[in-house]
Design a protein around this motif. Structure first.
Motif, PDB file in Angstrom:
ATOM      1  N   LEU A 107       0.833  -1.213   0.000  1.00  0.00           N
ATOM      2  CA  LEU A 107       0.000   0.000   0.000  1.00  0.00           C
ATOM      3  C   LEU A 107       0.865   1.260   0.000  1.00  0.00           C
ATOM      4  N   SER A 108       1.965   1.218   0.758  1.00  0.00           N
ATOM      5  CA  SER A 108       2.888   2.358   0.776  1.00  0.00           C
ATOM      6  C   SER A 108       3.493   2.594  -0.604  1.00  0.00           C
ATOM      7  N   ALA A 109       3.831   1.518  -1.289  1.00  0.00           N
ATOM      8  CA  ALA A 109       4.392   1.624  -2.640  1.00  0.00           C
ATOM      9  C   ALA A 109       3.363   2.202  -3.609  1.00  0.00           C
ATOM     10  N   GLU A 110       2.090   1.783  -3.481  1.00  0.00           N
ATOM     11  CA  GLU A 110       1.031   2.349  -4.334  1.00  0.00           C
ATOM     12  C   GLU A 110       0.886   3.846  -4.087  1.00  0.00           C
ATOM     13  N   HIS A 111       0.862   4.219  -2.820  1.00  0.00           N
ATOM     14  CA  HIS A 111       0.737   5.639  -2.469  1.00  0.00           C
ATOM     15  C   HIS A 111       1.939   6.425  -3.004  1.00  0.00           C
ATOM     16  N   LEU A 112       3.122   5.882  -2.828  1.00  0.00           N
ATOM     17  CA  LEU A 112       4.333   6.535  -3.313  1.00  0.00           C
ATOM     18  C   LEU A 112       4.295   6.689  -4.834  1.00  0.00           C
ATOM     19  N   GLY A 113       3.769   5.692  -5.531  1.00  0.00           N
ATOM     20  CA  GLY A 113       3.641   5.786  -6.991  1.00  0.00           C
ATOM     21  C   GLY A 113       2.784   6.970  -7.397  1.00  0.00           C
ATOM     22  N   GLY A 114       1.659   7.163  -6.708  1.00  0.00           N
ATOM     23  CA  GLY A 114       0.796   8.310  -6.989  1.00  0.00           C
ATOM     24  C   GLY A 114       1.495   9.628  -6.695  1.00  0.00           C
ATOM     25  N   LEU A 115       2.224   9.684  -5.597  1.00  0.00           N
ATOM     26  CA  LEU A 115       2.949  10.909  -5.241  1.00  0.00           C
ATOM     27  C   LEU A 115       4.035  11.238  -6.267  1.00  0.00           C
ATOM     28  N   VAL A 116       4.780  10.230  -6.684  1.00  0.00           N
ATOM     29  CA  VAL A 116       5.839  10.440  -7.681  1.00  0.00           C
ATOM     30  C   VAL A 116       5.237  10.918  -9.005  1.00  0.00           C
ATOM     31  N   GLU A 117       4.134  10.290  -9.420  1.00  0.00           N
ATOM     32  CA  GLU A 117       3.482  10.699 -10.673  1.00  0.00           C
ATOM     33  C   GLU A 117       2.962  12.130 -10.560  1.00  0.00           C
ATOM     34  N   ASN A 118       2.337  12.473  -9.432  1.00  0.00           N
ATOM     35  CA  ASN A 118       1.846  13.844  -9.247  1.00  0.00           C
ATOM     36  C   ASN A 118       2.984  14.855  -9.257  1.00  0.00           C
ATOM     37  N   ALA A 119       4.099  14.508  -8.631  1.00  0.00           N
ATOM     38  CA  ALA A 119       5.256  15.402  -8.633  1.00  0.00           C
ATOM     39  C   ALA A 119       5.781  15.593 -10.053  1.00  0.00           C
ATOM     40  N   SER A 120       5.794  14.525 -10.823  1.00  0.00           N
ATOM     41  CA  SER A 120       6.243  14.605 -12.217  1.00  0.00           C
ATOM     42  C   SER A 120       5.300  15.487 -13.045  1.00  0.00           C
ATOM     43  N   LEU A 121       3.985  15.300 -12.860  1.00  0.00           N
ATOM     44  CA  LEU A 121       3.014  16.124 -13.576  1.00  0.00           C
ATOM     45  C   LEU A 121       3.140  17.584 -13.165  1.00  0.00           C
ATOM     46  N   TYR A 122       3.318  17.841 -11.870  1.00  0.00           N
ATOM     47  CA  TYR A 122       3.489  19.208 -11.384  1.00  0.00           C
ATOM     48  C   TYR A 122       4.705  19.843 -12.042  1.00  0.00           C
ATOM     49  N   HIS A 123       5.797  19.095 -12.100  1.00  0.00           N
ATOM     50  CA  HIS A 123       7.021  19.606 -12.724  1.00  0.00           C
ATOM     51  C   HIS A 123       6.777  19.950 -14.204  1.00  0.00           C
ATOM     52  N   ASP A 124       6.087  19.065 -14.925  1.00  0.00           N
ATOM     53  CA  ASP A 124       5.783  19.317 -16.338  1.00  0.00           C
ATOM     54  C   ASP A 124       4.912  20.553 -16.508  1.00  0.00           C
ATOM     55  N   VAL A 125       3.860  20.669 -15.688  1.00  0.00           N
ATOM     56  CA  VAL A 125       2.968  21.826 -15.774  1.00  0.00           C
ATOM     57  C   VAL A 125       3.718  23.102 -15.423  1.00  0.00           C
ATOM     58  N   ASN A 126       4.536  23.045 -14.393  1.00  0.00           N
ATOM     59  CA  ASN A 126       5.298  24.217 -13.980  1.00  0.00           C
ATOM     60  C   ASN A 126       6.285  24.639 -15.069  1.00  0.00           C
ATOM     61  N   SER A 127       6.924  23.688 -15.719  1.00  0.00           N
ATOM     62  CA  SER A 127       7.853  24.003 -16.816  1.00  0.00           C
ATOM     63  C   SER A 127       7.121  24.667 -17.974  1.00  0.00           C
ATOM     64  N   ARG A 128       5.942  24.132 -18.310  1.00  0.00           N
ATOM     65  CA  ARG A 128       5.153  24.735 -19.389  1.00  0.00           C
ATOM     66  C   ARG A 128       4.705  26.142 -19.015  1.00  0.00           C
ATOM     67  N   ARG A 129       4.286  26.337 -17.769  1.00  0.00           N
ATOM     68  CA  ARG A 129       3.862  27.661 -17.306  1.00  0.00           C
ATOM     69  C   ARG A 129       5.027  28.647 -17.388  1.00  0.00           C
ATOM     70  N   GLU A 130       6.211  28.229 -16.969  1.00  0.00           N
ATOM     71  CA  GLU A 130       7.380  29.102 -17.023  1.00  0.00           C
ATOM     72  C   GLU A 130       7.723  29.475 -18.462  1.00  0.00           C
ATOM     73  N   ARG A 131       7.628  28.509 -19.390  1.00  0.00           N
ATOM     74  CA  ARG A 131       7.886  28.813 -20.809  1.00  0.00           C
ATOM     75  C   ARG A 131       6.850  29.789 -21.342  1.00  0.00           C
ATOM     76  N   TRP A 132       5.569  29.554 -21.024  1.00  0.00           N
ATOM     77  CA  TRP A 132       4.495  30.455 -21.464  1.00  0.00           C
ATOM     78  C   TRP A 132       4.724  31.860 -20.916  1.00  0.00           C
ATOM     79  N   GLU A 133       5.066  31.970 -19.627  1.00  0.00           N
ATOM     80  CA  GLU A 133       5.291  33.285 -19.039  1.00  0.00           C
ATOM     81  C   GLU A 133       6.465  34.003 -19.684  1.00  0.00           C
ATOM     82  N   ALA A 134       7.522  33.276 -20.020  1.00  0.00           N
ATOM     83  CA  ALA A 134       8.676  33.892 -20.687  1.00  0.00           C
ATOM     84  C   ALA A 134       8.266  34.429 -22.059  1.00  0.00           C
TER      85      ALA A 134
END
Length: 168
Positions: free
Chosen positions: A34-61
Motif C-alpha cells: 500500500l505504501s508503494a502504491e501511495h508513493l507511486g501516486g505521489l511520484v506521478e503527481n510530482a512529475s506532472l506538477y514539474h511538467d505543468v510548472n515548466s510549461r507555465r514558465e515557458r508560457w510566461e517567458a
C-alpha cells in the motif's frame, strides 16, 4: 521484501525492505504494498506538477518577451493578463489594466461611432475569431497609433469558451 512502485501501468521503481531473523508478516507485506502504491501516486503527481510548472514558465517567458501586445480576458470581459508590449502600446501598466474591462483599456478607434466598443469582445466570447483588423488604437494619453488587432476565444477541452485573447 521487494515491491514495485508503479502508477497505473507505469513502473517507477521498487521499494526493498530487509530484516534479519524474522520473515515479514502478511500484514507488513500488505502495508509495504500500500505504501508503494501511495508513493507511486505521489511520484506521478510530482512529475506532472514539474511538467505543468515548466510549461507555465515557458508560457510566461514568451508572454513577457514577445513584441506583440497580448491581452487575456475572462468571460466577464475583464483583463486577466496584460503583457509588457501591450502596456507600452497603450500607456497603461499591467497593474492599472488587470480586472478592468478590455474595452476601457484596449480602445480601438472606429470611424463608425455607432458600433459599441465591446462588440469584438462579445463576439469572441460567443466563439468568433476576428483576425488582422487594421485600425487606430487610442492610447492612455489620447493619441492614436495604427495597429493590427486579432481576437480569439480560448476554449477548454470540451470546446467551451472560457476566456479570450487579443493580439495587437
Amino acid at each position: 521484501l521487494t515491491v514495485p512502485v508503479a502508477y497505473r501501468s507505469k513502473s517507477l521503481g521498487v521499494i526493498t525492505a530487509n530484516r534479519t531473523g524474522k520473515p515479514f508478516s502478511r500484514h507488513e507485506t500488505r502495508l509495504l504494498g500500500l505504501s508503494a502504491e501511495h508513493l507511486g501516486g505521489l511520484v506521478e503527481n510530482a512529475s506532472l506538477y514539474h511538467d505543468v510548472n515548466s510549461r507555465r514558465e515557458r508560457w510566461e517567458a514568451i508572454f513577457r518577451s514577445t513584441t506583440e501586445g497580448v491581452v487575456i480576458f475572462n468571460k466577464h470581459s475583464q483583463i486577466i493578463g496584460f503583457n509588457p508590449a501591450i502596456s507600452q502600446m497603450t500607456g497603461f501598466s499591467s497593474q492599472e489594466a488587470i480586472r478592468k474591462p478590455v474595452a476601457k483599456i484596449v480602445r480601438p478607434f472606429a470611424e463608425d461611432q455607432s458600433l459599441p466598443k465591446s462588440l469584438p469582445i462579445q463576439a469572441v466570447l460567443d466563439g468568433a475569431v476576428l483576425t488582422g483588423q487594421e485600425l487606430k488604437l487610442e492610447t492612455r494619453s489620447g493619441e492614436y497609433t495604427w495597429v493590427a488587432i486579432s481576437y480569439s476565444p480560448i476554449l477548454d477541452d470540451s470546446g467551451e469558451v472560457t476566456s479570450g485573447l487579443v493580439i495587437v
